[in-house]
Design a protein around this motif. Structure first.
Motif, PDB file in Angstrom:
ATOM      1  N   MET A   1      16.066  18.533  12.556  1.00 15.44           N
ATOM      2  CA  MET A   1      17.350  18.963  12.078  1.00 15.44           C
ATOM      3  C   MET A   1      17.713  20.280  12.774  1.00 15.44           C
ATOM      4  O   MET A   1      16.952  21.221  12.757  1.00 15.44           O
ATOM      5  CB  MET A   1      17.268  19.152  10.557  1.00 15.44           C
ATOM      6  N   ALA A   2      18.899  20.326  13.358  1.00 14.89           N
ATOM      7  CA  ALA A   2      19.341  21.520  14.077  1.00 14.89           C
ATOM      8  C   ALA A   2      19.958  22.509  13.095  1.00 14.89           C
ATOM      9  O   ALA A   2      20.698  22.132  12.199  1.00 14.89           O
ATOM     10  CB  ALA A   2      20.362  21.141  15.147  1.00 14.89           C
ATOM     11  N   THR A   3      19.618  23.757  13.262  1.00 16.43           N
ATOM     12  CA  THR A   3      20.210  24.792  12.426  1.00 16.43           C
ATOM     13  C   THR A   3      21.061  25.687  13.299  1.00 16.43           C
ATOM     14  O   THR A   3      20.728  25.958  14.447  1.00 16.43           O
ATOM     15  CB  THR A   3      19.130  25.642  11.731  1.00 16.43           C
ATOM     16  N   THR A   4      22.160  26.120  12.753  1.00 12.92           N
ATOM     17  CA  THR A   4      23.023  27.041  13.489  1.00 12.92           C
ATOM     18  C   THR A   4      22.695  28.454  13.036  1.00 12.92           C
ATOM     19  O   THR A   4      22.514  28.714  11.850  1.00 12.92           O
ATOM     20  CB  THR A   4      24.511  26.750  13.231  1.00 12.92           C
ATOM     21  N   THR A   5      22.591  29.328  13.991  1.00 20.72           N
ATOM     22  CA  THR A   5      22.307  30.721  13.661  1.00 20.72           C
ATOM     23  C   THR A   5      23.585  31.522  13.816  1.00 20.72           C
ATOM     24  O   THR A   5      24.289  31.403  14.806  1.00 20.72           O
ATOM     25  CB  THR A   5      21.207  31.312  14.561  1.00 20.72           C
ATOM     26  N   GLU A   6      23.872  32.292  12.810  1.00 20.84           N
ATOM     27  CA  GLU A   6      25.056  33.126  12.818  1.00 20.84           C
ATOM     28  C   GLU A   6      24.741  34.429  13.536  1.00 20.84           C
ATOM     29  O   GLU A   6      23.672  34.996  13.364  1.00 20.84           O
ATOM     30  CB  GLU A   6      25.439  33.412  11.367  1.00 20.84           C
ATOM     31  N   LYS A   7      25.685  34.872  14.366  1.00 20.65           N
ATOM     32  CA  LYS A   7      25.481  36.129  15.088  1.00 20.65           C
ATOM     33  C   LYS A   7      25.411  37.274  14.090  1.00 20.65           C
ATOM     34  O   LYS A   7      26.190  37.350  13.146  1.00 20.65           O
ATOM     35  CB  LYS A   7      26.631  36.364  16.060  1.00 20.65           C
ATOM     36  N   GLN A   8      24.464  38.140  14.279  1.00 28.34           N
ATOM     37  CA  GLN A   8      24.327  39.300  13.409  1.00 28.34           C
ATOM     38  C   GLN A   8      24.357  40.563  14.255  1.00 28.34           C
ATOM     39  O   GLN A   8      23.833  40.589  15.360  1.00 28.34           O
ATOM     40  CB  GLN A   8      23.018  39.236  12.622  1.00 28.34           C
ATOM     41  N   ASP A   9      24.998  41.583  13.717  1.00 26.60           N
ATOM     42  CA  ASP A   9      25.077  42.874  14.385  1.00 26.60           C
ATOM     43  C   ASP A   9      24.252  43.884  13.595  1.00 26.60           C
ATOM     44  O   ASP A   9      24.021  43.737  12.400  1.00 26.60           O
ATOM     45  CB  ASP A   9      26.529  43.352  14.481  1.00 26.60           C
ATOM     46  N   ARG A  10      23.831  44.916  14.287  1.00 23.28           N
ATOM     47  CA  ARG A  10      23.002  45.949  13.664  1.00 23.28           C
ATOM     48  C   ARG A  10      23.867  47.177  13.388  1.00 23.28           C
ATOM     49  O   ARG A  10      24.696  47.577  14.194  1.00 23.28           O
ATOM     50  CB  ARG A  10      21.858  46.323  14.608  1.00 23.28           C
ATOM     51  N   ILE A  11      23.634  47.763  12.227  1.00 20.70           N
ATOM     52  CA  ILE A  11      24.287  49.019  11.854  1.00 20.70           C
ATOM     53  C   ILE A  11      23.181  50.014  11.548  1.00 20.70           C
ATOM     54  O   ILE A  11      22.261  49.707  10.801  1.00 20.70           O
ATOM     55  CB  ILE A  11      25.180  48.851  10.612  1.00 20.70           C
ATOM     56  N   GLY A  12      23.288  51.190  12.091  1.00 17.94           N
ATOM     57  CA  GLY A  12      22.292  52.223  11.835  1.00 17.94           C
ATOM     58  C   GLY A  12      22.968  53.512  11.426  1.00 17.94           C
ATOM     59  O   GLY A  12      24.097  53.789  11.815  1.00 17.94           O
ATOM     60  N   ALA A  13      22.264  54.289  10.621  1.00 19.23           N
ATOM     61  CA  ALA A  13      22.823  55.566  10.203  1.00 19.23           C
ATOM     62  C   ALA A  13      21.688  56.549   9.928  1.00 19.23           C
ATOM     63  O   ALA A  13      20.636  56.161   9.432  1.00 19.23           O
ATOM     64  CB  ALA A  13      23.663  55.391   8.942  1.00 19.23           C
ATOM     65  N   ARG A  14      21.909  57.773  10.286  1.00 18.95           N
ATOM     66  CA  ARG A  14      20.952  58.833   9.961  1.00 18.95           C
ATOM     67  C   ARG A  14      21.524  59.590   8.770  1.00 18.95           C
ATOM     68  O   ARG A  14      22.700  59.956   8.755  1.00 18.95           O
ATOM     69  CB  ARG A  14      20.767  59.766  11.145  1.00 18.95           C
ATOM     70  N   VAL A  15      20.682  59.792   7.763  1.00 16.02           N
ATOM     71  CA  VAL A  15      21.122  60.471   6.552  1.00 16.02           C
ATOM     72  C   VAL A  15      20.079  61.510   6.159  1.00 16.02           C
ATOM     73  O   VAL A  15      18.902  61.381   6.516  1.00 16.02           O
ATOM     74  CB  VAL A  15      21.340  59.478   5.384  1.00 16.02           C
ATOM     75  N   PRO A  16      20.493  62.525   5.412  1.00 20.25           N
ATOM     76  CA  PRO A  16      19.509  63.490   4.916  1.00 20.25           C
ATOM     77  C   PRO A  16      18.480  62.778   4.030  1.00 20.25           C
ATOM     78  O   PRO A  16      18.762  61.750   3.412  1.00 20.25           O
ATOM     79  CB  PRO A  16      20.354  64.473   4.091  1.00 20.25           C
ATOM     80  N   HIS A  17      17.290  63.348   3.953  1.00 19.52           N
ATOM     81  CA  HIS A  17      16.192  62.729   3.212  1.00 19.52           C
ATOM     82  C   HIS A  17      16.558  62.492   1.741  1.00 19.52           C
ATOM     83  O   HIS A  17      16.207  61.447   1.174  1.00 19.52           O
ATOM     84  CB  HIS A  17      14.922  63.596   3.310  1.00 19.52           C
ATOM     85  N   GLU A  18      17.287  63.425   1.130  1.00 24.72           N
ATOM     86  CA  GLU A  18      17.677  63.275  -0.268  1.00 24.72           C
ATOM     87  C   GLU A  18      18.585  62.051  -0.453  1.00 24.72           C
ATOM     88  O   GLU A  18      18.472  61.330  -1.440  1.00 24.72           O
ATOM     89  CB  GLU A  18      18.398  64.528  -0.782  1.00 24.72           C
ATOM     90  N   VAL A  19      19.483  61.822   0.497  1.00 22.79           N
ATOM     91  CA  VAL A  19      20.373  60.656   0.432  1.00 22.79           C
ATOM     92  C   VAL A  19      19.537  59.383   0.561  1.00 22.79           C
ATOM     93  O   VAL A  19      19.730  58.415  -0.185  1.00 22.79           O
ATOM     94  CB  VAL A  19      21.461  60.722   1.533  1.00 22.79           C
ATOM     95  N   TYR A  20      18.593  59.388   1.495  1.00 20.52           N
ATOM     96  CA  TYR A  20      17.724  58.226   1.690  1.00 20.52           C
ATOM     97  C   TYR A  20      16.941  57.925   0.416  1.00 20.52           C
ATOM     98  O   TYR A  20      16.833  56.761   0.006  1.00 20.52           O
ATOM     99  CB  TYR A  20      16.788  58.455   2.873  1.00 20.52           C
ATOM    100  N   GLN A  21      16.403  58.947  -0.228  1.00 23.27           N
ATOM    101  CA  GLN A  21      15.644  58.735  -1.460  1.00 23.27           C
ATOM    102  C   GLN A  21      16.529  58.137  -2.554  1.00 23.27           C
ATOM    103  O   GLN A  21      16.103  57.248  -3.289  1.00 23.27           O
ATOM    104  CB  GLN A  21      15.034  60.053  -1.944  1.00 23.27           C
TER     105      GLN A  21
END
Length: 103
Positions: free
Chosen positions: A1-21
């Motif tokens: 069975m063939a599966t179609t893969t949807e294109k995915q994009d990457r998003i990255g962000a740098r945040v202060p450590h407190e925001v990450y926590q």
């Protein structure tokens, strides 16, 4: 069975450590990974912004007022009549130019 893969994009962000926590804690409490939490939260906010900018919400009284105005518009004011006369004169004055107002 063939599966179609949807294109995915990457998003990255740098945040202060407190925001990450804070994001990690919120993700943990909602039962999601940090990535899932970020994408779900950002998508919800993006949809709210788009809806706020693309749709006009009216109360029922405002809707009735607008409907009444569209069905029974008031007569044009003196300023509007003068503007329409200037517009019609400008269209006639430009009849021989490249841009013609007539359909």
């Amino acid at each position: 069975m063939a599966t179609t893969t949807e294109k995915q994009d990457r998003i990255g962000a740098r945040v202060p450590h407190e925001v990450y926590q804070t994001l990690c804690r919120a993700a943990e409490l909602s039962g999601a990974t940090v990535n899932q939490f970020l994408v779900q939260s950002a998508l919800k906010e993006a949809q709210a912004v788009i809806e706020r900018e693309e749709f006009i919400r009216l109360s029922s009284s405002d809707w009735n007022w607008l409907l009444e105005l569209s069905e029974n518009p008031p007569p044009p004011s003196a300023e509007l009549s003068a503007a329409m006369a200037r517009y019609q004169k400008a269209g006639k004055d430009d009849a021989d130019t490249f841009f013609n107002w007539e359909p």
